[in-house]
Scaffold this active site. Structure first.
Site, PDB file in Angstrom:
ATOM      1  N   LYS A 169     -44.598  26.857 -52.170  1.00 22.22           N
ATOM      2  CA  LYS A 169     -44.008  28.137 -52.574  1.00 22.22           C
ATOM      3  C   LYS A 169     -44.330  28.457 -54.046  1.00 22.22           C
ATOM      4  O   LYS A 169     -44.649  29.588 -54.397  1.00 22.22           O
ATOM      5  CB  LYS A 169     -42.490  28.079 -52.340  1.00 22.22           C
ATOM      6  CG  LYS A 169     -41.673  29.156 -53.010  1.00 22.22           C
ATOM      7  CD  LYS A 169     -41.924  30.533 -52.445  1.00 22.22           C
ATOM      8  CE  LYS A 169     -41.049  31.556 -53.190  1.00 22.22           C
ATOM      9  NZ  LYS A 169     -41.380  32.930 -52.845  1.00 22.22           N
ATOM     10  N   LYS A 238     -38.159  32.137 -63.490  1.00 22.39           N
ATOM     11  CA  LYS A 238     -37.807  30.779 -63.034  1.00 22.39           C
ATOM     12  C   LYS A 238     -38.948  30.156 -62.244  1.00 22.39           C
ATOM     13  O   LYS A 238     -39.326  29.001 -62.461  1.00 22.39           O
ATOM     14  CB  LYS A 238     -36.551  30.846 -62.156  1.00 22.39           C
ATOM     15  CG  LYS A 238     -36.269  29.590 -61.355  1.00 22.39           C
ATOM     16  CD  LYS A 238     -35.466  29.873 -60.067  1.00 22.39           C
ATOM     17  CE  LYS A 238     -36.218  30.689 -59.074  1.00 22.39           C
ATOM     18  NZ  LYS A 238     -35.630  30.792 -57.742  1.00 22.39           N
TER      19      LYS A 238
HETATM   20  P1  NAD Z   1     -29.778  37.058 -55.268  1.00 23.12           P
HETATM   21  O1  NAD Z   1     -29.333  36.779 -56.654  1.00 23.12           O
HETATM   22  O2  NAD Z   1     -29.897  38.470 -54.803  1.00 23.12           O
HETATM   23  O3  NAD Z   1     -28.819  36.286 -54.206  1.00 23.12           O
HETATM   24  C1  NAD Z   1     -28.252  35.039 -54.460  1.00 23.12           C
HETATM   25  C2  NAD Z   1     -26.868  34.991 -53.812  1.00 23.12           C
HETATM   26  O4  NAD Z   1     -26.305  33.697 -54.063  1.00 23.12           O
HETATM   27  C3  NAD Z   1     -25.897  36.021 -54.385  1.00 23.12           C
HETATM   28  O5  NAD Z   1     -25.275  36.735 -53.333  1.00 23.12           O
HETATM   29  C4  NAD Z   1     -24.880  35.181 -55.170  1.00 23.12           C
HETATM   30  O6  NAD Z   1     -23.588  35.747 -55.187  1.00 23.12           O
HETATM   31  C5  NAD Z   1     -24.924  33.885 -54.381  1.00 23.12           C
HETATM   32  N1  NAD Z   1     -24.446  32.724 -55.138  1.00 23.12           N
HETATM   33  C6  NAD Z   1     -24.685  32.404 -56.438  1.00 23.12           C
HETATM   34  N2  NAD Z   1     -24.054  31.256 -56.751  1.00 23.12           N
HETATM   35  C7  NAD Z   1     -23.423  30.821 -55.633  1.00 23.12           C
HETATM   36  C8  NAD Z   1     -22.619  29.689 -55.313  1.00 23.12           C
HETATM   37  N3  NAD Z   1     -22.343  28.751 -56.228  1.00 23.12           N
HETATM   38  N4  NAD Z   1     -22.135  29.576 -54.065  1.00 23.12           N
HETATM   39  C9  NAD Z   1     -22.413  30.522 -53.113  1.00 23.12           C
HETATM   40  N5  NAD Z   1     -23.165  31.622 -53.353  1.00 23.12           N
HETATM   41  C10 NAD Z   1     -23.651  31.768 -54.601  1.00 23.12           C
HETATM   42  O7  NAD Z   1     -31.188  36.300 -55.105  1.00 23.12           O
HETATM   43  P2  NAD Z   1     -32.333  36.589 -54.001  1.00 23.12           P
HETATM   44  O8  NAD Z   1     -33.292  37.579 -54.564  1.00 23.12           O
HETATM   45  O9  NAD Z   1     -31.692  36.821 -52.704  1.00 23.12           O
HETATM   46  O10 NAD Z   1     -33.080  35.180 -54.038  1.00 23.12           O
HETATM   47  C11 NAD Z   1     -32.535  34.019 -53.425  1.00 23.12           C
HETATM   48  C12 NAD Z   1     -33.569  32.918 -53.478  1.00 23.12           C
HETATM   49  O11 NAD Z   1     -34.746  33.325 -52.751  1.00 23.12           O
HETATM   50  C13 NAD Z   1     -34.053  32.588 -54.900  1.00 23.12           C
HETATM   51  O12 NAD Z   1     -34.272  31.221 -55.013  1.00 23.12           O
HETATM   52  C14 NAD Z   1     -35.348  33.392 -55.024  1.00 23.12           C
HETATM   53  O13 NAD Z   1     -36.233  32.817 -55.974  1.00 23.12           O
HETATM   54  C15 NAD Z   1     -35.881  33.313 -53.615  1.00 23.12           C
HETATM   55  N6  NAD Z   1     -36.745  34.428 -53.193  1.00 23.12           N
HETATM   56  C16 NAD Z   1     -36.432  35.706 -53.504  1.00 23.12           C
HETATM   57  C17 NAD Z   1     -37.268  36.742 -53.073  1.00 23.12           C
HETATM   58  C18 NAD Z   1     -36.989  38.200 -53.375  1.00 23.12           C
HETATM   59  O14 NAD Z   1     -37.903  39.030 -53.222  1.00 23.12           O
HETATM   60  N7  NAD Z   1     -35.792  38.576 -53.807  1.00 23.12           N
HETATM   61  C19 NAD Z   1     -38.402  36.452 -52.314  1.00 23.12           C
HETATM   62  C20 NAD Z   1     -38.666  35.119 -51.969  1.00 23.12           C
HETATM   63  C21 NAD Z   1     -37.827  34.111 -52.413  1.00 23.12           C
END
Ligand code: NAD
Length: 296
Positions: A169, A238
């Protein structure tokens, strides 16, 4: 299948929704009430903590923002590690191999299997079920999950060891980060010389310069000035930092990725952690004294 799902943000929300629509039963947890509410409305059970999720189901998935949060949710106090029923933890987040290996080792002491399953393809791919899913973990557990993960998109089993899916990834994302940073400079060059931004992007997409930034991000979120991709600058920064750590640890040359990291550090300093990652064009525009696309 009964599945626990923790972290219902930009990615977790549509992925969890797809699991419910495919007939799975979900038990959800997020620190934000507004994140869980739409899924509870669709029939998901609400848990009060990661441990509560792990007390109720054998398979727990997570889509969490940062590696330290994944560690805390999985192995911290009140975490999955203390759950009574959990057998496997499927990490859909981009966590990096080091944290993943540490989490896997801690969980294995409680006979919980850790499975890497980071995804690529953005919120649009999560909604449509067209993500690339990069799985590594013990073959027997991966076999149990393969059909479930196929709900998210195309499943690639990349290895059996913890961290292999994560490194895959990061290799993908550091290239995507490079595409974005480089495309911003190239399009700004075209516009500063007097060319039209849309014409420039169309030519690149018909020519040899095309990449995921020119094909998707520029037309949908930058030229429209919507900046609505749904991926935070903090999360892409990150990913670049984690990729560089792994490149250095493996003695891989990283001259180009050093420059890419500088571009993302500038973006996070000037735009803030919560900005959309497509806004990385703005520091380039500011230095060149122009704006690409839109009405501005
Ligand atoms: P986001 O910030 O939108 O969602 C993260 C969620 O986790 C939030 O709803 C937050 O409230 C929750 N959270 C935070 N701390 C927590 C805890 N201690 N317990 C429970 N819930 C908690 O992030 P995202 O964009 O959805 O990304 C999530 C992951 O996927 C990341 O690692 C990111 O790098 C990866 N990712 C994101 C994308 C994208 O396009 N957004 C694409 C591929 C991968």
């Amino acid at each position: 299948m009964d599945i626990g799902f923790i972290g219902l943000g930009n990615m977790g929300q549509p992925m969890a929704r797809r699991l419910i629509e495919a007939g799975h039963t979900l038990t959800v947890y997020d620190t934000r009430n507004d994140a869980v509410a739409p899924l509870v409305a669709l029939g998901a059970n609400l848990a009060s903590s990661p441990q509560d999720v792990a007390d109720r189901v054998e398979t727990v998935m997570a889509s969490l923002p940062e590696p330290h949060i994944v560690s805390k949710v999985a192995t911290g106090e009140g975490g999955l590690i203390a759950g009574k029923r959990i057998k496997r933890f499927v990490d859909l987040s981009t966590t990096g191999s080091r944290t993943t290996i540490e989490v896997a080792a801690a969980l294995s002491k409680r006979n919980i299997v850790q499975i890497d399953s980071p995804v690529s393809g953005g919120v649009g791919g999560a909604v449509k079920g067209t993500l690339a899913v990069m799985v590594s973990g013990p073959a027997a557990d991966v076999a149990v999950l393969k059909d479930v993960l196929a709900v998210f998109g195309k499943v690639f089993v990349v290895g059996e060891k913890p961290g292999m899916g994560q490194t895959m990834k990061l290799a993908n994302n550091v290239l995507s980060a490079c595409n974005m940073a480089a495309a911003c400079e190239a399009v700004v060059l075209a516009v500063k010389s007097g060319l039209d931004a849309k014409v420039a992007v169309d030519v690149m997409n018909a020519g040899s310069g095309r990449n995921s930034a020119t094909q998707d991000k520029f037309p949908k979120s930058i030229l429209t000035r919507k900046f609505d991709w749904g991926f935070a600058t903090s999360l892409m920064t990150k990913d670049v930092r984690l990729a560089l750590q792994e490149m250095k640890a493996l003695n891989v040359p990283h001259d180009i990725m050093d420059a890419v990291e500088r571009a993302w550090e500038t973006a996070i300093t000037e735009l803030g952690a919560g900005s959309d990652f497509t806004e990385i064009v703005k520091p380039v525009e500011k230095r060149a004294g122009l704006v690409v696309g839109g009405e501005a």
